[in-house]
Design a protein around this motif. Structure first.
Motif, PDB file in Angstrom:
ATOM      1  N   THR A  41     -98.977 -30.582  58.818  1.00  0.00           N
ATOM      2  CA  THR A  41     -97.581 -30.704  59.231  1.00  0.00           C
ATOM      3  C   THR A  41     -96.896 -31.850  58.490  1.00  0.00           C
ATOM      4  OG1 THR A  41     -98.251 -29.930  61.392  1.00  0.00           O
ATOM      5  CG2 THR A  41     -96.053 -30.903  61.208  1.00  0.00           C
ATOM      6  N   GLY A  84     -97.901 -33.153  55.648  1.00  0.00           N
ATOM      7  CA  GLY A  84     -97.876 -32.835  54.214  1.00  0.00           C
ATOM      8  C   GLY A  84     -97.898 -34.072  53.343  1.00  0.00           C
ATOM      9  N   ASP A 143     -95.663 -29.761  47.929  1.00  0.00           N
ATOM     10  CA  ASP A 143     -96.527 -29.042  48.867  1.00  0.00           C
ATOM     11  C   ASP A 143     -95.753 -27.913  49.544  1.00  0.00           C
ATOM     12  OD1 ASP A 143     -94.864 -30.414  50.561  1.00  0.00           O
ATOM     13  OD2 ASP A 143     -96.461 -31.247  51.809  1.00  0.00           O
ATOM     14  N   TYR A 192     -95.722 -24.883  48.563  1.00  0.00           N
ATOM     15  CA  TYR A 192     -96.615 -23.720  48.599  1.00  0.00           C
ATOM     16  C   TYR A 192     -97.933 -24.106  47.943  1.00  0.00           C
ATOM     17  CZ  TYR A 192     -94.566 -23.391  43.964  1.00  0.00           C
ATOM     18  OH  TYR A 192     -94.120 -23.686  42.711  1.00  0.00           O
ATOM     19  N   ARG A 251     -94.718 -23.614  53.008  1.00  0.00           N
ATOM     20  CA  ARG A 251     -94.182 -24.513  54.029  1.00  0.00           C
ATOM     21  C   ARG A 251     -92.797 -24.031  54.431  1.00  0.00           C
ATOM     22  NH1 ARG A 251     -95.123 -29.457  55.947  1.00  0.00           N
ATOM     23  NH2 ARG A 251     -96.914 -29.717  54.581  1.00  0.00           N
ATOM     24  N   ALA A 282     -91.920 -27.846  60.276  1.00  0.00           N
ATOM     25  CA  ALA A 282     -92.777 -27.661  59.118  1.00  0.00           C
ATOM     26  C   ALA A 282     -93.909 -26.696  59.456  1.00  0.00           C
ATOM     27  CB  ALA A 282     -93.335 -29.002  58.650  1.00  0.00           C
ATOM     28  N   ILE A 316     -96.336 -23.429  59.117  1.00  0.00           N
ATOM     29  CA  ILE A 316     -97.060 -22.869  57.984  1.00  0.00           C
ATOM     30  C   ILE A 316     -97.180 -21.362  58.175  1.00  0.00           C
ATOM     31  CG2 ILE A 316     -99.274 -22.831  56.786  1.00  0.00           C
ATOM     32  CD1 ILE A 316     -97.840 -25.490  56.565  1.00  0.00           C
TER      33      ILE A 316
END
Ligand SMILES: *[C@@H]1O[C@H](CO)[C@@H](O)[C@H](O)[C@H]1NC(C)=O
Ligand SMILES: *[C@@H]1O[C@H](CO)[C@@H](O)[C@H](O)[C@H]1NC(C)=O
Ligand SMILES: *[C@@H]1O[C@H](CO)[C@@H](O)[C@H](O)[C@H]1NC(C)=O
Ligand SMILES: *[C@@H]1O[C@H](CO)[C@@H](O)[C@H](O)[C@H]1NC(C)=O
Length: 476
Positions: free
Chosen positions: A399, A401, A425, A427, A452, A466, A468
């Protein structure tokens, strides 16, 4: 008339970019790695083929070398350039059969060169940049000067007009040919001498493609019957000039049995030996002249090609930076290179990182290996993104990242003057990606990609913005 002002402005800005590029700049970073990571940890593929300088991959023959073939290929490829219409130049057009098979490109050295050099390309640069780099690496690592290298060449898809000078041509043709390529008569003399010296170390004229120039030598240490350009086989120095001036040269294009093909003799003497005398008198002038002319040679490209600035080494360079999603954790792996230093001077190396939620993390880094470049002139040292295992990883909260890295080298913060080393980050691959077999058929590759999401979902918690999500794509 505003036009001259605009032109002046454009010229000014194109020369004003002096500061080194900010990492990441994927194309420049790839060129920088290929150019400077020559031996040791994370080394590129080409340098190994010229270590030692008389290495020759293609047969048990002695007397030939990959290094000689690379430099000769770069010159022959460039020599089609026309300053008049802007066509030709170093664009790897010589790899195409139509051009390679011309009599002006006699011998198998060109084909051999591309077997190695084509393998050194990647998604960021092609064969022409790799060929120019092959010549640079060969010269630098066999005792020659450091050469300014730029990227950005474009691989030709058609042959260029013929135009490589040949030994049986007369002096007037040679002067005209070099002028068409963009070199004055003095530069022609120097470039030919520089080419011979680099080739001397690593080559010469071979009997097979040139039976009129070189006889069979019947020498077991030279089964390919290569007549060398001077006596110091495998080291770059100005002997090609000193031996020429002292009249002791064995250069087959000066002292060859067939005067028709003694083109170096005509070229070297064409200004009354003035240029060759000055090159013979000063090894340092010889080296600086060759460095300049080799750079000019590889930068001779079709006029619509825009080369990059000279590639310079990044003092602190992350590489192989990879994020992988594993369940609810992001694994961060990679290495950082510290340029022109050693492990003792680097001291303790640490890494800090910022996440998307304002948090920071830090770890010390494990020593991964050393490397060297440019004939041993530069050394570098690598550290991996893990405190103990240089090939390990750091687990990050998915979360939170990650936004950027910073390094601390011997107590000094290295963060590109506050910018940090940005890591994306948005992807990444998931570790659930796999290559699997279906009943003995082809192996499909399943790539699971994690993306993300920055869209609020319910709005109760910042963390939930955030989220996923996974999707799958299947490709052969
Ligand atoms: C000398 O070289 C020229 C040009 O390649 C050739 O035509 C001639 O036959 C050669 N002479 C000898 C004696 O080999
Ligand atoms: C250049 O030097 C060589 C070797 O000393 C000599 O044979 C030749 O005649 C000279 N050429 C000229 C044009 O002076
Ligand atoms: C991911 O989670 C699954 C299910 O809890 C577990 O079996 C697996 O070991 C985990 N994978 C890793 C690499 O931690
Ligand atoms: C590194 O992290 C530790 C906690 O894990 C913290 O105490 C320390 O202040 C951090 N150091 C830096 C330089 O951020």
């Amino acid at each position: 008339m505003p036009l001259p002002l605009l032109v002046a402005l454009a010229t000014y800005t194109s020369h004003a970019r002096a500061s080194p590029p900010i990492w990441p700049s994927p194309k420049l970073d790839a060129l920088e790695s290929a150019r400077f990571d020559q031996f040791g940890f994370n080394a590129g593929i080409m340098p190994g083929f010229i270590q030692p300088c008389d290495s020759f991959l293609f047969a048990d023959d002695t007397g030939r070398s990959n290094a000689a073939d690379w430099i000769r290929t770069a010159y022959h490829d460039m020599a089609t350039h026309s300053t008049t219409d802007g066509t030709g130049g170093l664009d790897a057009s010589i790899r195409l059969d139509v051009e390679m098979d011309r009599t002006e490109n006699a011998g198998d050295g060109f084909r051999n060169t591309f077997i190695i050099v084509s393998g050194a390309t990647n998604r960021y640069f092609g064969v022409a940049d790799a060929l120019a780099l092959a010549a640079v690496i060969a010269i630098e690592n066999c005792g020659g000067p450091e050469i300014a290298y730029r990227g950005g060449r474009i691989d030709a898809i058609e042959a260029n007009a013929p135009g490589v000078p040949e030994p049986q041509q007369d002096l007037r043709s040679h002067i005209a040919s070099f002028a068409r390529q963009g070199f004055t008569q003095t530069e022609m003399i120097s470039l030919v001498a520089c080419g011979r010296v680099s080739l001397h170390s690593f080559g010469g004229v071979q009997h097979d493609p040139f039976p009129n120039i070189v006889n069979e030598l019947n020498d077991p240490a030279n089964t390919d019957d290569v007549a060398h350009f001077d006596t110091t086989f495998v080291h770059f120095d100005n002997n090609v000039a000193t031996e020429y001036i002292s009249g002791t040269t064995q250069n087959p294009l000066v002292a060859g049995f067939n005067d028709t093909t003694n083109s170096d003799k005509r070229i070297f003497g064409s200004d009354g030996n003035v240029t060759m005398s000055s090159l013979a008198d000063s090894p340092s002038l010889f080296a600086s002249t060759c460095a300049e002319l080799f750079a000019r040679m590889i930068d001779t490209v079709p006029s619509d090609v825009q080369l990059t600035d000279v590639i310079t080494p990044l003092p602190v360079k992350p590489d192989n930076v990879e994020l992988t999603m594993v369940n609810d954790t992001i694994r961060l792996s990679g290495q950082v290179r510290l340029w022109n230093t050693d492990q003792a001077s680097a001291g303790t190396v640490g890494m800090l990182w910022d996440d998307h939620l304002g948090g920071q993390g830090n770890t010390s880094l494990a020593f991964a290996g050393t490397a060297s470049s440019t004939g041993g002139k530069y050394n570098s040292v690598w550290y991996g993104f893990n405190a103990v295992n240089p090939f390990g990883f750091i687990g990050l909260d998915a979360t939170a990242g990650i936004e950027r890295l910073r390094f601390v080298v011997n107590g000094k913060l290295e963060d590109q003057e506050g910018v940090g080393f940005e890591v994306q980050d948005a992807y990444m691959f998931s570790l659930t990606s796999c290559l699997y077999s279906l009943n003995g058929g082809e192996d499909p590759l399943r790539l699971d990609v994690v993306v993300r999401s920055f869209f609020p979902q319910g709005g109760t918690s910042l963390f939930r913005t955030a989220g996923i999500l996974y999707f799958r794509s299947i490709s052969a």
